[in-house]
Write an enzyme that holds these catalytic residues in place. Structure first.
Site, short mmCIF file in Angstrom:
data_model
loop_
_atom_site.label_atom_id
_atom_site.label_comp_id
_atom_site.label_asym_id
_atom_site.label_seq_id
_atom_site.Cartn_x
_atom_site.Cartn_y
_atom_site.Cartn_z
N SER A 18 0.81 -1.22 0.00
CA SER A 18 0.00 0.00 0.00
C SER A 18 0.84 1.27 0.00
CB SER A 18 -0.95 0.01 1.19
OG SER A 18 -0.75 -1.12 2.00
N ASP A 140 0.47 -3.68 14.00
CA ASP A 140 -0.02 -4.24 12.76
C ASP A 140 0.53 -5.65 12.58
OD1 ASP A 140 -1.50 -4.38 10.48
OD2 ASP A 140 -0.12 -3.19 9.25
P1 ATP Z 1 1.60 -3.35 3.22
O1 ATP Z 1 1.78 -2.11 2.42
O2 ATP Z 1 0.31 -3.38 3.94
O3 ATP Z 1 2.78 -3.61 4.10
P2 ATP Z 1 2.54 -5.58 1.68
O4 ATP Z 1 3.15 -6.24 2.87
O5 ATP Z 1 1.95 -6.47 0.64
O6 ATP Z 1 1.47 -4.52 2.13
P3 ATP Z 1 5.13 -4.44 1.24
O7 ATP Z 1 5.40 -4.41 2.69
O8 ATP Z 1 5.51 -3.26 0.43
O9 ATP Z 1 3.62 -4.67 0.96
O10 ATP Z 1 5.81 -5.71 0.62
C1 ATP Z 1 5.74 -6.03 -0.76
C2 ATP Z 1 6.23 -7.44 -0.97
O11 ATP Z 1 7.61 -7.52 -0.60
C3 ATP Z 1 5.51 -8.48 -0.15
O12 ATP Z 1 5.34 -9.63 -0.93
C4 ATP Z 1 6.46 -8.79 0.99
O13 ATP Z 1 6.35 -10.13 1.42
C5 ATP Z 1 7.81 -8.55 0.34
N1 ATP Z 1 8.81 -8.10 1.33
C6 ATP Z 1 8.74 -6.99 2.12
N2 ATP Z 1 9.81 -6.87 2.89
C7 ATP Z 1 10.60 -7.94 2.61
C8 ATP Z 1 11.88 -8.40 3.09
N3 ATP Z 1 12.55 -7.71 4.03
N4 ATP Z 1 12.39 -9.54 2.57
C9 ATP Z 1 11.70 -10.23 1.63
N5 ATP Z 1 10.52 -9.86 1.13
C10 ATP Z 1 9.96 -8.73 1.60
#
Ligand code: ATP
Ligand code: MG
Ligand code: MG
Length: 286
Positions: A18, A140
């Site tokens: 998001s 969260d």
């Molecule tokens: P939100 O915005 O609610 O957090 P989200 O978790 O889908 O939604 P992001 O946190 O931006 O969005 O993550 C995008 C993608 O990247 C997801 O598939 C998440 O699992 C992956 N991701 C995020 N951080 C990491 C990390 N440190 N290592 C590996 N994958 C990650």
């Protein structure tokens, strides 16, 4: 010297959430694989930018084996983008694991459930411990924010960045998605506290095993009603009564009866499981 964009090479896009896009990157000087989260700050107010920066600075001070390590942030003024550099969690997040298990008719093992429960509790303990001025409440806790490393060990991530970006309004009002893990006190507009993280942990553990949250409904008022009542089915029978019981205690409507992190970790069964974890490798699937 602060890091610059040129210190990294983008390998691939992992996914978009998001607030921005996560990319897998390589640090040129040593080849280390990391992740950055790109966010546009053009639309943020000055106060929001300030809060985001201070949140990231706070996260950088959290050093724990079960918390995603934050490395740095880069602000690119020409593109009006902020890049938050963090540890790469090769095992993905628990939301993806739940979705895969649902699709394939699989489920996690009892051992793996205890492992996630214990390691997430240890990560929360570290957040809550930081009492000097600012305890970090996760706020969260959900499967999408719990990551796994290459050995399927927990790495808790995505701390209140969402909250920072909506600092003007209260958490309950800005909840993104269906608030299946919202505790009764939040449903009743009371303040968030450490026990609300415990409620969310219980709900997450329940969903991880049962592959559906303890409370579900097709509309918000029905969901709120179920959360206030606090009734939900037993875990699938393949899981022990002990596991069902500890998760059930976390999902206790009465805040004072919900266990604290200290009492979860002091539970003899948890201690026994924790000792076993420290010398065994636990498999993730049946
Ligand atoms: P939100 O915005 O609610 O957090 P989200 O978790 O889908 O939604 P992001 O946190 O931006 O969005 O993550 C995008 C993608 O990247 C997801 O598939 C998440 O699992 C992956 N991701 C995020 N951080 C990491 C990390 N440190 N290592 C590996 N994958 C990650
Ligand atoms: Mg996601
Ligand atoms: Mg996320």
């Amino acid at each position: 010297m602060p890091a610059s964009l040129d210190d990294f090479q983008v390998i691939s896009t992992i996914g978009t959430g998001s607030y921005g896009t996560c990319k897998k990157i390589c640090r040129k000087k040593d080849g280390k694989i990391l992740v950055w989260k790109e966010m546009e700050y053009g639309s943020m107010t000055e106060a929001e930018k300030q809060m985001l920066v201070s949140e990231v600075n706070l996260l950088r001070e959290l050093h724990h084996q079960h918390i995603v390590k934050y490395y740095d942030r880069i602000i690119d003024r020409t593109k009006a983008m902020i890049y938050i550099i963090m540890e790469y969690c090769e095992g993905g997040d628990l939301a993806t694991l739940i979705a895969a298990n649902k699709k394939n008719g699989e489920s996690i093992t009892e051992d793996f459930a205890w492992k996630i429960l214990i390691q997430t509790t240890l990560a929360l303990k570290e957040c809550h411990r930081r009492k000097n001025g600012q305890a970090v409440l996760h706020r969260d806790l959900k499967p999408a924010n719990v990551f796994l490393d290459k050995d399927s060990n927990v790495k808790l991530g995505d701390f209140g960045l969402a909250r920072v970006l909506h600092s003007e309004s209260s958490f309950a009002q800005t909840y993104v998605g269906t608030p299946y893990y919202m505790s009764p006190e939040l449903v009743n507009n009371l303040s968030y506290n450490e026990k609300s993280d415990i409620w969310a942990l219980g709900c997450m553990m329940y969903e991880l095993c049962a592959l559906s949250p303890p409370f579900t409904a097709s509309n918000q008022s029905e969901l709120n009603r179920k959360i206030r009542l606090g009734d939900f089915p037993r875990l699938p029978l393949k899981y022990s009564i002990e596991l069902d019981m500890i998760i059930r205690k976390m999902i206790q409507v009465e805040v004072s009866q919900r266990p604290s992190i200290g009492s979860i970790l002091a539970d003899p069964l948890v201690q026994k499981r924790r000792e076993a974890l420290e010398c065994n490798v636990v498999s993730t699937r049946t």
